[in-house]
Motif scaffolding. Structure first.
Motif, PDB file in Angstrom:
ATOM      1  N   SER A   1       0.988  -1.326   0.049  1.00  0.00           N
ATOM      2  CA  SER A   1      -0.448  -0.410   0.013  1.00  0.00           C
ATOM      3  C   SER A   1       1.044   1.542   0.233  1.00  0.00           C
ATOM      4  O   SER A   1       0.540   2.808  -0.111  1.00  0.00           O
ATOM      5  N   VAL A   2       1.820   0.872  -0.116  1.00  0.00           N
ATOM      6  CA  VAL A   2       3.105   2.206  -0.492  1.00  0.00           C
ATOM      7  C   VAL A   2       3.236   2.827  -1.188  1.00  0.00           C
ATOM      8  O   VAL A   2       2.941   2.540  -2.331  1.00  0.00           O
ATOM      9  N   GLN A   3       2.904   4.352  -1.304  1.00  0.00           N
ATOM     10  CA  GLN A   3       3.184   5.369  -2.066  1.00  0.00           C
ATOM     11  C   GLN A   3       4.478   6.384  -2.081  1.00  0.00           C
ATOM     12  O   GLN A   3       3.937   7.436  -1.956  1.00  0.00           O
ATOM     13  N   PRO A   4       5.562   6.462  -2.119  1.00  0.00           N
ATOM     14  CA  PRO A   4       6.575   6.715  -1.580  1.00  0.00           C
ATOM     15  C   PRO A   4       6.044   8.447  -2.499  1.00  0.00           C
ATOM     16  O   PRO A   4       6.538   9.799  -1.607  1.00  0.00           O
ATOM     17  N   ILE A   5       6.257   8.726  -3.238  1.00  0.00           N
ATOM     18  CA  ILE A   5       5.738   9.592  -4.409  1.00  0.00           C
ATOM     19  C   ILE A   5       5.277   9.278  -5.253  1.00  0.00           C
ATOM     20  O   ILE A   5       4.688   8.368  -5.446  1.00  0.00           O
ATOM     21  N   VAL A   6       4.212  10.085  -6.172  1.00  0.00           N
ATOM     22  CA  VAL A   6       3.257  10.460  -6.370  1.00  0.00           C
ATOM     23  C   VAL A   6       3.518   9.786  -8.437  1.00  0.00           C
ATOM     24  O   VAL A   6       2.505   9.123  -8.513  1.00  0.00           O
ATOM     25  N   ASP A   7       5.149   9.347  -8.564  1.00  0.00           N
ATOM     26  CA  ASP A   7       5.310   8.855  -9.833  1.00  0.00           C
ATOM     27  C   ASP A   7       5.506   7.025  -9.454  1.00  0.00           C
ATOM     28  O   ASP A   7       4.793   6.028 -10.601  1.00  0.00           O
ATOM     29  N   VAL A   8       5.463   6.811  -8.036  1.00  0.00           N
ATOM     30  CA  VAL A   8       5.078   5.317  -7.999  1.00  0.00           C
ATOM     31  C   VAL A   8       3.557   4.555  -7.016  1.00  0.00           C
ATOM     32  O   VAL A   8       2.969   5.659  -6.411  1.00  0.00           O
ATOM     33  N   SER A   9       3.235   4.268  -7.832  1.00  0.00           N
ATOM     34  CA  SER A   9       2.181   3.633  -7.395  1.00  0.00           C
ATOM     35  C   SER A   9       1.889   2.279  -6.269  1.00  0.00           C
ATOM     36  O   SER A   9       2.388   1.402  -6.828  1.00  0.00           O
ATOM     37  N   PRO A  10       0.646   1.962  -5.486  1.00  0.00           N
ATOM     38  CA  PRO A  10       1.581   1.092  -4.427  1.00  0.00           C
ATOM     39  C   PRO A  10       1.562  -0.348  -5.379  1.00  0.00           C
ATOM     40  O   PRO A  10       0.723  -0.179  -6.584  1.00  0.00           O
ATOM     41  N   PRO A  11       1.417  -1.221  -4.977  1.00  0.00           N
ATOM     42  CA  PRO A  11       1.530  -2.658  -5.975  1.00  0.00           C
ATOM     43  C   PRO A  11       0.206  -3.416  -5.646  1.00  0.00           C
ATOM     44  O   PRO A  11      -0.007  -3.555  -6.891  1.00  0.00           O
ATOM     45  N   LYS A  12      -1.119  -2.663  -4.776  1.00  0.00           N
ATOM     46  CA  LYS A  12      -1.877  -3.512  -4.513  1.00  0.00           C
ATOM     47  C   LYS A  12      -2.752  -3.097  -6.144  1.00  0.00           C
ATOM     48  O   LYS A  12      -3.475  -3.260  -6.196  1.00  0.00           O
ATOM     49  N   TRP A  13      -2.941  -1.053  -5.708  1.00  0.00           N
ATOM     50  CA  TRP A  13      -2.779  -0.552  -7.193  1.00  0.00           C
ATOM     51  C   TRP A  13      -3.392  -1.424  -8.608  1.00  0.00           C
ATOM     52  O   TRP A  13      -3.789  -1.178  -9.029  1.00  0.00           O
ATOM     53  N   HIS A  14      -1.575  -1.474  -8.641  1.00  0.00           N
ATOM     54  CA  HIS A  14      -1.671  -1.955  -9.979  1.00  0.00           C
ATOM     55  C   HIS A  14      -1.902  -2.962 -10.124  1.00  0.00           C
ATOM     56  O   HIS A  14      -3.304  -3.013 -11.264  1.00  0.00           O
ATOM     57  N   LEU A  15      -2.245  -4.327  -9.092  1.00  0.00           N
ATOM     58  CA  LEU A  15      -3.408  -5.968  -8.527  1.00  0.00           C
ATOM     59  C   LEU A  15      -4.477  -5.264  -8.966  1.00  0.00           C
ATOM     60  O   LEU A  15      -5.494  -5.906 -10.000  1.00  0.00           O
ATOM     61  N   ALA A  16      -5.150  -4.669  -9.000  1.00  0.00           N
ATOM     62  CA  ALA A  16      -6.381  -4.196  -8.887  1.00  0.00           C
ATOM     63  C   ALA A  16      -6.474  -3.223 -10.196  1.00  0.00           C
ATOM     64  O   ALA A  16      -7.620  -3.413 -11.416  1.00  0.00           O
ATOM     65  N   HIS A  17      -5.681  -2.001 -10.881  1.00  0.00           N
ATOM     66  CA  HIS A  17      -6.337  -1.487 -11.740  1.00  0.00           C
ATOM     67  C   HIS A  17      -6.340  -2.401 -13.147  1.00  0.00           C
ATOM     68  O   HIS A  17      -7.437  -2.110 -14.201  1.00  0.00           O
ATOM     69  N   THR A  18      -5.173  -3.053 -13.121  1.00  0.00           N
ATOM     70  CA  THR A  18      -4.931  -4.220 -14.530  1.00  0.00           C
ATOM     71  C   THR A  18      -6.072  -4.624 -14.212  1.00  0.00           C
ATOM     72  O   THR A  18      -6.733  -5.286 -15.517  1.00  0.00           O
ATOM     73  N   THR A  19      -6.850  -5.291 -13.934  1.00  0.00           N
ATOM     74  CA  THR A  19      -8.157  -6.165 -13.090  1.00  0.00           C
ATOM     75  C   THR A  19      -9.711  -4.990 -13.411  1.00  0.00           C
ATOM     76  O   THR A  19     -10.985  -5.923 -14.281  1.00  0.00           O
TER      77      THR A  19
ATOM     78  N   GLN B   1       2.888  -4.094 -15.249  1.00  0.00           N
ATOM     79  CA  GLN B   1       4.361  -5.679 -15.245  1.00  0.00           C
ATOM     80  C   GLN B   1       4.957  -4.868 -15.058  1.00  0.00           C
ATOM     81  O   GLN B   1       6.279  -5.886 -13.570  1.00  0.00           O
ATOM     82  N   GLU B   2       5.934  -3.979 -15.732  1.00  0.00           N
ATOM     83  CA  GLU B   2       6.598  -3.926 -16.038  1.00  0.00           C
ATOM     84  C   GLU B   2       7.189  -2.025 -14.773  1.00  0.00           C
ATOM     85  O   GLU B   2       7.926  -2.099 -13.197  1.00  0.00           O
ATOM     86  N   LEU B   3       6.359  -1.982 -14.835  1.00  0.00           N
ATOM     87  CA  LEU B   3       5.567  -0.569 -13.590  1.00  0.00           C
ATOM     88  C   LEU B   3       5.780  -0.697 -12.039  1.00  0.00           C
ATOM     89  O   LEU B   3       6.500  -0.374 -10.996  1.00  0.00           O
ATOM     90  N   LEU B   4       5.075  -2.136 -11.990  1.00  0.00           N
ATOM     91  CA  LEU B   4       5.729  -2.923 -10.078  1.00  0.00           C
ATOM     92  C   LEU B   4       6.926  -3.212  -9.749  1.00  0.00           C
ATOM     93  O   LEU B   4       6.713  -2.591  -9.119  1.00  0.00           O
ATOM     94  N   MET B   5       7.732  -3.526 -11.342  1.00  0.00           N
ATOM     95  CA  MET B   5       9.103  -3.775 -10.578  1.00  0.00           C
ATOM     96  C   MET B   5       9.558  -2.258 -10.965  1.00  0.00           C
ATOM     97  O   MET B   5      11.110  -2.281  -9.502  1.00  0.00           O
ATOM     98  N   TYR B   6       9.324  -1.173 -11.185  1.00  0.00           N
ATOM     99  CA  TYR B   6      10.095   0.014 -10.901  1.00  0.00           C
ATOM    100  C   TYR B   6      10.171   0.592  -8.930  1.00  0.00           C
ATOM    101  O   TYR B   6      10.561   0.737  -8.795  1.00  0.00           O
ATOM    102  N   ASP B   7       8.338   0.420  -9.203  1.00  0.00           N
ATOM    103  CA  ASP B   7       8.116   0.997  -8.220  1.00  0.00           C
ATOM    104  C   ASP B   7       7.877   0.371  -6.454  1.00  0.00           C
ATOM    105  O   ASP B   7       8.322   0.532  -5.971  1.00  0.00           O
TER     106      ASP B   7
END
Length: 383
Positions: A29-47, A138-144
Protein backbone atom coordinates in the motif's frame (compact mmCIF):
# COMPACT_ATOMS: atom_id res chain seq x y z
CA UNK A 1 -6.91 -18.35 -32.24
CA UNK A 2 -9.22 -17.96 -29.23
CA UNK A 3 -7.35 -20.74 -27.42
CA UNK A 4 -4.00 -18.98 -27.83
CA UNK A 5 -5.48 -15.74 -26.53
CA UNK A 6 -6.91 -17.58 -23.51
CA UNK A 7 -3.49 -19.06 -22.70
CA UNK A 8 -1.83 -15.66 -23.03
CA UNK A 9 -4.47 -14.10 -20.78
CA UNK A 10 -4.01 -16.72 -18.05
CA UNK A 11 -0.21 -16.45 -18.23
CA UNK A 12 -0.38 -12.66 -17.97
CA UNK A 13 -2.64 -12.71 -14.95
CA UNK A 14 -0.41 -15.24 -13.20
CA UNK A 15 2.73 -13.26 -13.99
CA UNK A 16 1.47 -10.09 -12.27
CA UNK A 17 0.95 -12.02 -9.08
CA UNK A 18 4.29 -13.79 -9.45
CA UNK A 19 6.06 -10.43 -9.54
CA UNK A 20 4.44 -9.60 -6.20
CA UNK A 21 4.85 -12.96 -4.49
CA UNK A 22 7.84 -11.89 -2.37
CA UNK A 23 6.25 -8.68 -1.09
CA UNK A 24 5.37 -8.38 2.57
CA UNK A 25 1.83 -7.24 3.31
CA UNK A 26 3.14 -3.83 4.43
CA UNK A 27 4.76 -3.25 1.01
CA UNK A 28 1.51 -3.37 -0.96
CA UNK A 29 0.00 0.00 0.00
CA UNK A 30 3.03 2.31 -0.02
CA UNK A 31 3.33 5.32 -2.35
CA UNK A 32 6.58 7.22 -1.62
CA UNK A 33 6.19 9.67 -4.54
CA UNK A 34 3.44 10.54 -7.00
CA UNK A 35 5.08 8.55 -9.83
CA UNK A 36 5.06 5.34 -7.79
CA UNK A 37 1.76 3.50 -7.42
CA UNK A 38 1.18 1.00 -4.61
CA UNK A 39 1.58 -2.61 -5.83
CA UNK A 40 -1.96 -3.48 -4.81
CA UNK A 41 -3.24 -0.59 -6.95
CA UNK A 42 -1.54 -2.09 -10.02
CA UNK A 43 -3.12 -5.46 -9.28
CA UNK A 44 -6.56 -3.88 -8.95
CA UNK A 45 -6.30 -1.42 -11.85
CA UNK A 46 -5.32 -4.09 -14.39
CA UNK A 47 -8.28 -6.13 -13.15
CA UNK A 48 -10.67 -3.20 -13.45
CA UNK A 49 -9.50 -2.70 -17.05
CA UNK A 50 -10.78 -6.15 -18.11
CA UNK A 51 -13.96 -5.73 -16.08
CA UNK A 52 -14.69 -2.26 -17.48
CA UNK A 53 -13.84 -2.78 -21.15
CA UNK A 54 -14.63 -6.47 -21.74
CA UNK A 55 -16.93 -8.00 -19.15
CA UNK A 56 -19.35 -5.16 -18.40
CA UNK A 57 -20.20 -4.34 -22.04
CA UNK A 58 -19.87 -7.81 -23.57
CA UNK A 59 -20.34 -10.67 -21.05
CA UNK A 60 -23.96 -11.76 -20.58
CA UNK A 61 -25.26 -11.70 -17.02
CA UNK A 62 -21.96 -10.41 -15.63
CA UNK A 63 -22.29 -8.84 -12.19
CA UNK A 64 -19.76 -6.17 -11.24
CA UNK A 65 -17.65 -7.24 -8.25
CA UNK A 66 -17.93 -3.91 -6.44
CA UNK A 67 -19.43 -0.74 -7.91
CA UNK A 68 -17.02 1.47 -5.93
CA UNK A 69 -13.92 -0.11 -7.46
CA UNK A 70 -14.34 1.84 -10.71
CA UNK A 71 -13.79 5.05 -8.73
CA UNK A 72 -10.85 3.59 -6.79
CA UNK A 73 -8.97 1.95 -9.64
CA UNK A 74 -9.63 3.96 -12.78
CA UNK A 75 -6.30 5.57 -13.75
CA UNK A 76 -6.88 8.43 -16.21
CA UNK A 77 -9.94 7.56 -18.30
CA UNK A 78 -12.12 10.67 -18.07
CA UNK A 79 -14.70 9.08 -20.35
CA UNK A 80 -15.38 6.39 -17.74
CA UNK A 81 -15.96 8.75 -14.81
CA UNK A 82 -14.46 10.17 -11.63
CA UNK A 83 -11.49 8.54 -9.92
CA UNK A 84 -9.14 8.80 -6.96
CA UNK A 85 -6.41 11.33 -7.74
CA UNK A 86 -3.06 9.74 -8.51
CA UNK A 87 -1.17 11.22 -5.52
CA UNK A 88 -3.79 9.72 -3.18
CA UNK A 89 -3.47 6.07 -4.22
CA UNK A 90 -1.24 5.38 -1.23
CA UNK A 91 -3.92 6.55 1.21
CA UNK A 92 -6.09 3.53 0.51
CA UNK A 93 -5.47 0.88 3.16
CA UNK A 94 -8.91 -0.44 2.19
CA UNK A 95 -9.87 -2.46 0.26
CA UNK A 96 -7.33 -4.83 1.78
CA UNK A 97 -4.75 -6.82 -0.15
CA UNK A 98 -6.80 -9.97 0.45
CA UNK A 99 -9.82 -8.26 -1.05
CA UNK A 100 -7.83 -7.18 -4.11
CA UNK A 101 -6.71 -10.75 -4.70
CA UNK A 102 -10.33 -11.92 -4.36
CA UNK A 103 -11.27 -9.26 -6.92
CA UNK A 104 -8.58 -10.53 -9.28
CA UNK A 105 -9.77 -14.12 -8.90
CA UNK A 106 -13.39 -13.10 -9.54
CA UNK A 107 -12.61 -11.16 -12.72
CA UNK A 108 -10.04 -13.66 -13.99
CA UNK A 109 -12.57 -16.50 -13.64
CA UNK A 110 -15.23 -14.47 -15.44
CA UNK A 111 -12.78 -13.62 -18.22
CA UNK A 112 -11.76 -17.26 -18.66
CA UNK A 113 -15.42 -18.24 -18.90
CA UNK A 114 -15.97 -15.46 -21.43
CA UNK A 115 -12.91 -16.39 -23.50
CA UNK A 116 -14.13 -19.98 -23.68
CA UNK A 117 -17.35 -18.84 -25.37
CA UNK A 118 -17.82 -18.09 -29.04
CA UNK A 119 -17.39 -14.34 -28.54
CA UNK A 120 -17.28 -11.80 -31.36
CA UNK A 121 -13.83 -11.87 -32.97
CA UNK A 122 -13.94 -8.07 -33.17
CA UNK A 123 -13.25 -8.07 -29.42
CA UNK A 124 -9.83 -9.66 -29.95
CA UNK A 125 -8.15 -6.26 -30.25
CA UNK A 126 -9.49 -4.95 -26.93
CA UNK A 127 -8.55 -8.20 -25.14
CA UNK A 128 -5.05 -8.01 -26.60
CA UNK A 129 -4.86 -4.40 -25.47
CA UNK A 130 -5.84 -5.48 -21.96
CA UNK A 131 -3.10 -8.11 -21.93
CA UNK A 132 -0.46 -5.67 -23.17
CA UNK A 133 -1.73 -3.07 -20.73
CA UNK A 134 -1.20 -5.50 -17.86
CA UNK A 135 2.28 -6.33 -19.17
CA UNK A 136 3.11 -2.62 -19.03
CA UNK A 137 1.98 -2.56 -15.41
CA UNK A 138 4.09 -5.62 -14.65
CA UNK A 139 7.14 -3.58 -15.64
CA UNK A 140 5.91 -0.58 -13.66
CA UNK A 141 5.50 -2.91 -10.68
CA UNK A 142 9.21 -3.67 -10.73
CA UNK A 143 10.09 0.03 -10.91
CA UNK A 144 7.75 0.78 -8.02
CA UNK A 145 8.83 -2.14 -5.85
CA UNK A 146 12.46 -1.09 -6.29
CA UNK A 147 11.64 2.49 -5.35
CA UNK A 148 9.60 1.45 -2.32
CA UNK A 149 12.41 -0.76 -1.01
CA UNK A 150 15.31 1.36 -2.26
CA UNK A 151 14.22 4.39 -0.25
CA UNK A 152 14.13 2.59 3.08
CA UNK A 153 16.90 3.04 5.66
CA UNK A 154 18.45 -0.42 5.45
CA UNK A 155 17.85 -1.22 1.75
CA UNK A 156 15.96 -4.53 1.96
CA UNK A 157 16.49 -7.10 -0.79
CA UNK A 158 13.85 -8.48 -3.11
CA UNK A 159 13.93 -11.93 -4.69
CA UNK A 160 13.84 -11.64 -8.49
CA UNK A 161 15.84 -12.82 -11.48
CA UNK A 162 15.81 -9.32 -13.00
CA UNK A 163 19.50 -8.45 -13.31
CA UNK A 164 21.69 -6.27 -15.49
CA UNK A 165 24.50 -7.90 -17.45
CA UNK A 166 27.86 -6.55 -18.54
CA UNK A 167 28.25 -4.18 -21.48
CA UNK A 168 31.93 -5.07 -21.54
CA UNK A 169 32.41 -5.20 -25.30
CA UNK A 170 34.62 -3.08 -27.48
CA UNK A 171 32.72 0.03 -28.47
CA UNK A 172 32.19 0.44 -32.18
CA UNK A 173 30.07 2.83 -34.17
CA UNK A 174 28.03 1.54 -37.10
CA UNK A 175 27.52 3.94 -39.98
CA UNK A 176 24.04 4.40 -41.39
CA UNK A 177 23.93 5.99 -44.82
CA UNK A 178 21.84 9.03 -45.58
CA UNK A 179 18.56 8.20 -47.23
CA UNK A 180 14.81 7.77 -47.00
CA UNK A 181 13.59 5.17 -44.50
CA UNK A 182 10.22 3.68 -43.51
CA UNK A 183 9.13 4.29 -39.92
CA UNK A 184 6.27 2.73 -37.96
CA UNK A 185 4.55 -0.60 -37.44
CA UNK A 186 3.43 -2.60 -40.43
CA UNK A 187 2.64 -6.14 -39.33
CA UNK A 188 -0.15 -8.52 -38.35
CA UNK A 189 0.51 -8.80 -34.61
CA UNK A 190 -0.46 -6.51 -31.75
CA UNK A 191 0.77 -2.93 -31.69
CA UNK A 192 -0.23 0.28 -29.95
CA UNK A 193 -1.93 3.12 -31.79
CA UNK A 194 1.09 5.42 -31.38
CA UNK A 195 3.14 3.08 -33.60
CA UNK A 196 0.69 3.45 -36.48
CA UNK A 197 0.89 5.70 -39.49
CA UNK A 198 3.83 4.13 -41.30
CA UNK A 199 5.64 6.89 -43.09
CA UNK A 200 8.91 7.90 -44.73
CA UNK A 201 11.61 10.04 -43.17
CA UNK A 202 14.86 11.36 -44.56
CA UNK A 203 17.93 10.83 -42.37
CA UNK A 204 21.37 12.32 -42.72
CA UNK A 205 24.32 9.96 -42.36
CA UNK A 206 25.12 9.07 -38.75
CA UNK A 207 27.05 6.56 -36.64
CA UNK A 208 25.52 4.76 -33.66
CA UNK A 209 27.18 2.90 -30.79
CA UNK A 210 26.96 -0.89 -30.60
CA UNK A 211 26.60 -0.79 -26.81
CA UNK A 212 25.10 1.24 -24.00
CA UNK A 213 26.95 3.74 -21.85
CA UNK A 214 28.35 1.98 -18.78
CA UNK A 215 28.47 2.96 -15.12
CA UNK A 216 32.23 3.31 -15.45
CA UNK A 217 31.89 5.83 -18.26
CA UNK A 218 29.27 7.74 -16.32
CA UNK A 219 31.57 7.85 -13.28
CA UNK A 220 34.17 9.59 -15.46
CA UNK A 221 31.55 12.21 -16.35
CA UNK A 222 30.87 12.73 -12.65
CA UNK A 223 34.58 12.91 -11.77
CA UNK A 224 34.98 15.61 -14.42
CA UNK A 225 32.34 17.69 -12.63
CA UNK A 226 29.72 17.00 -15.27
CA UNK A 227 26.98 17.93 -12.80
CA UNK A 228 28.62 21.31 -12.21
CA UNK A 229 29.16 22.43 -15.82
CA UNK A 230 26.08 24.40 -16.81
CA UNK A 231 27.17 24.51 -20.45
CA UNK A 232 26.42 20.78 -20.83
CA UNK A 233 22.79 21.05 -19.75
CA UNK A 234 19.45 22.21 -21.03
CA UNK A 235 18.23 25.18 -19.00
CA UNK A 236 15.39 23.01 -17.64
CA UNK A 237 17.83 20.25 -16.79
CA UNK A 238 20.23 22.61 -15.03
CA UNK A 239 17.36 24.00 -12.99
CA UNK A 240 16.10 20.49 -12.19
CA UNK A 241 19.38 19.07 -10.87
CA UNK A 242 20.10 22.16 -8.81
CA UNK A 243 16.60 22.42 -7.36
CA UNK A 244 16.71 18.76 -6.30
CA UNK A 245 20.44 18.58 -5.42
CA UNK A 246 21.09 15.79 -7.94
CA UNK A 247 24.73 14.79 -8.50
CA UNK A 248 24.43 11.12 -9.48
CA UNK A 249 21.94 8.62 -10.96
CA UNK A 250 19.04 7.52 -8.80
CA UNK A 251 19.99 4.85 -6.20
CA UNK A 252 23.68 5.91 -6.22
CA UNK A 253 25.24 6.81 -2.87
CA UNK A 254 28.77 7.86 -1.94
CA UNK A 255 30.19 6.17 1.14
CA UNK A 256 33.75 6.68 2.42
CA UNK A 257 34.88 7.98 -0.96
CA UNK A 258 33.36 5.13 -3.01
CA UNK A 259 30.15 4.98 -5.01
CA UNK A 260 27.57 2.34 -4.17
CA UNK A 261 24.15 1.62 -5.63
CA UNK A 262 20.98 -0.11 -4.56
CA UNK A 263 19.53 -2.99 -6.57
CA UNK A 264 17.03 -5.74 -5.77
CA UNK A 265 19.93 -7.77 -4.36
CA UNK A 266 20.81 -4.99 -1.95
CA UNK A 267 23.46 -2.30 -1.50
CA UNK A 268 26.79 -2.85 -3.25
CA UNK A 269 29.74 -1.16 -4.97
CA UNK A 270 29.14 0.18 -8.46
CA UNK A 271 29.92 -2.37 -11.17
CA UNK A 272 31.59 -0.27 -13.84
CA UNK A 273 30.73 -2.69 -16.65
CA UNK A 274 26.97 -2.59 -16.16
CA UNK A 275 24.86 -0.14 -18.17
CA UNK A 276 24.16 3.09 -16.35
CA UNK A 277 20.49 3.27 -15.46
CA UNK A 278 17.92 5.37 -13.61
CA UNK A 279 18.91 8.64 -15.24
CA UNK A 280 16.72 11.41 -16.56
CA UNK A 281 16.65 12.65 -20.13
CA UNK A 282 18.40 15.76 -18.83
CA UNK A 283 21.33 13.67 -17.56
CA UNK A 284 21.48 11.61 -20.75
CA UNK A 285 21.62 14.79 -22.83
CA UNK A 286 24.36 16.33 -20.65
CA UNK A 287 26.46 13.17 -20.75
CA UNK A 288 26.21 13.01 -24.55
CA UNK A 289 27.28 16.66 -24.72
CA UNK A 290 30.25 15.89 -22.46
CA UNK A 291 31.28 13.11 -24.85
CA UNK A 292 30.91 15.57 -27.75
CA UNK A 293 28.25 13.29 -29.19
CA UNK A 294 24.45 13.22 -28.97
CA UNK A 295 21.43 11.01 -28.39
CA UNK A 296 19.79 9.34 -31.39
CA UNK A 297 16.45 10.47 -32.70
CA UNK A 298 13.78 7.81 -32.41
CA UNK A 299 13.92 7.38 -36.19
CA UNK A 300 17.68 6.85 -36.16
CA UNK A 301 17.23 4.29 -33.40
CA UNK A 302 14.53 2.41 -35.32
CA UNK A 303 16.43 2.10 -38.60
CA UNK A 304 19.64 0.96 -36.90
CA UNK A 305 18.35 -1.27 -34.09
CA UNK A 306 19.07 -4.47 -36.04
CA UNK A 307 22.79 -3.73 -35.69
CA UNK A 308 22.99 -3.93 -31.89
CA UNK A 309 21.62 -5.76 -28.87
CA UNK A 310 18.86 -3.97 -26.98
CA UNK A 311 16.69 -4.64 -23.99
CA UNK A 312 18.70 -3.84 -20.83
CA UNK A 313 17.38 -0.31 -20.38
CA UNK A 314 14.95 1.93 -22.20
CA UNK A 315 17.09 4.26 -24.28
CA UNK A 316 16.41 7.97 -24.22
CA UNK A 317 16.10 9.56 -27.65
CA UNK A 318 16.21 13.23 -28.58
CA UNK A 319 12.70 12.98 -30.04
CA UNK A 320 9.67 14.62 -28.50
CA UNK A 321 6.68 12.31 -28.23
CA UNK A 322 4.17 13.28 -30.89
CA UNK A 323 1.83 11.65 -33.37
CA UNK A 324 2.80 10.04 -36.66
CA UNK A 325 1.09 11.08 -39.89
CA UNK A 326 -2.49 9.77 -40.12
CA UNK A 327 -2.55 8.97 -36.39
CA UNK A 328 -6.09 8.64 -35.09
CA UNK A 329 -7.56 7.78 -31.73
CA UNK A 330 -10.24 5.21 -31.08
CA UNK A 331 -13.68 6.35 -29.99
CA UNK A 332 -14.50 6.39 -26.30
CA UNK A 333 -12.20 5.73 -23.33
CA UNK A 334 -9.73 3.57 -25.27
CA UNK A 335 -8.91 6.66 -27.33
CA UNK A 336 -7.37 8.15 -24.17
CA UNK A 337 -4.70 5.43 -24.01
CA UNK A 338 -1.81 7.24 -25.74
CA UNK A 339 -2.80 10.27 -27.76
CA UNK A 340 -3.55 12.72 -24.97
CA UNK A 341 -0.02 12.30 -23.56
CA UNK A 342 1.69 13.60 -26.71
CA UNK A 343 3.12 16.73 -25.09
CA UNK A 344 6.08 17.42 -22.78
CA UNK A 345 7.36 13.85 -23.08
CA UNK A 346 10.49 12.28 -24.56
CA UNK A 347 10.47 9.02 -26.53
CA UNK A 348 12.46 6.04 -25.28
CA UNK A 349 13.11 3.00 -27.43
CA UNK A 350 14.05 -0.64 -26.88
CA UNK A 351 13.05 -2.33 -23.66
CA UNK A 352 14.51 -3.18 -20.27
CA UNK A 353 15.36 -6.10 -18.03
CA UNK A 354 11.91 -5.64 -16.47
CA UNK A 355 10.04 -5.71 -19.80
CA UNK A 356 7.98 -8.85 -20.38
CA UNK A 357 9.63 -11.01 -23.09
CA UNK A 358 7.93 -10.43 -26.43
CA UNK A 359 6.21 -7.26 -25.25
CA UNK A 360 8.42 -4.73 -27.02
CA UNK A 361 9.16 -4.24 -30.73
CA UNK A 362 11.59 -2.20 -32.80
CA UNK A 363 8.68 0.21 -33.45
CA UNK A 364 7.56 0.39 -29.79
CA UNK A 365 7.41 3.98 -28.53
CA UNK A 366 7.78 4.35 -24.77
CA UNK A 367 7.54 7.85 -23.33
CA UNK A 368 8.24 9.63 -20.06
CA UNK A 369 8.65 13.17 -18.78
CA UNK A 370 12.29 14.28 -19.14
CA UNK A 371 12.94 14.61 -15.40
CA UNK A 372 11.85 11.07 -14.43
CA UNK A 373 14.47 8.58 -13.23
CA UNK A 374 12.74 5.73 -11.41
CA UNK A 375 12.36 3.61 -14.55
CA UNK A 376 15.16 1.57 -16.17
CA UNK A 377 16.49 4.27 -18.49
CA UNK A 378 19.91 4.62 -20.11
CA UNK A 379 22.02 5.99 -22.96
CA UNK A 380 23.15 4.95 -26.44
CA UNK A 381 25.35 7.47 -28.21
CA UNK A 382 25.39 8.75 -31.76
CA UNK A 383 28.08 10.72 -33.57
Amino acid sequence: MHNNLLKKFIHTRENSEKRCEHLEIEDYSVQPIVDVSPPKWHLAHTTWFFEQFVLVPHAKNYSVYNERFAYLFNSYYNTVGDRVLRPNRGLMTRPTVKEIYRYREYVTSAMIEFLETDYNSDLKSIIELGINHEEQHQELLMYDIKYILGNQPYFPTYQTNIRFSSEEVKQEFAKINAGIYQIGYDGNGFSFDNEHGKHKVYLEEFEISNRLVTCGEYLEFMKDDGYKKFELWHADGWNFINTHNINAPLYWYKKKGQWFSYDYKGFDKIDKNLPVSHISYYEAFAFANWKKMRLPTEFEWEVSQHLFKWGQVWEWTSSAYQSYPRFKTEKGAIGEYNGKFMVNQQVLRGGSIATIPGHSRNTYRNFFNPQLRWHFSGIRLVK
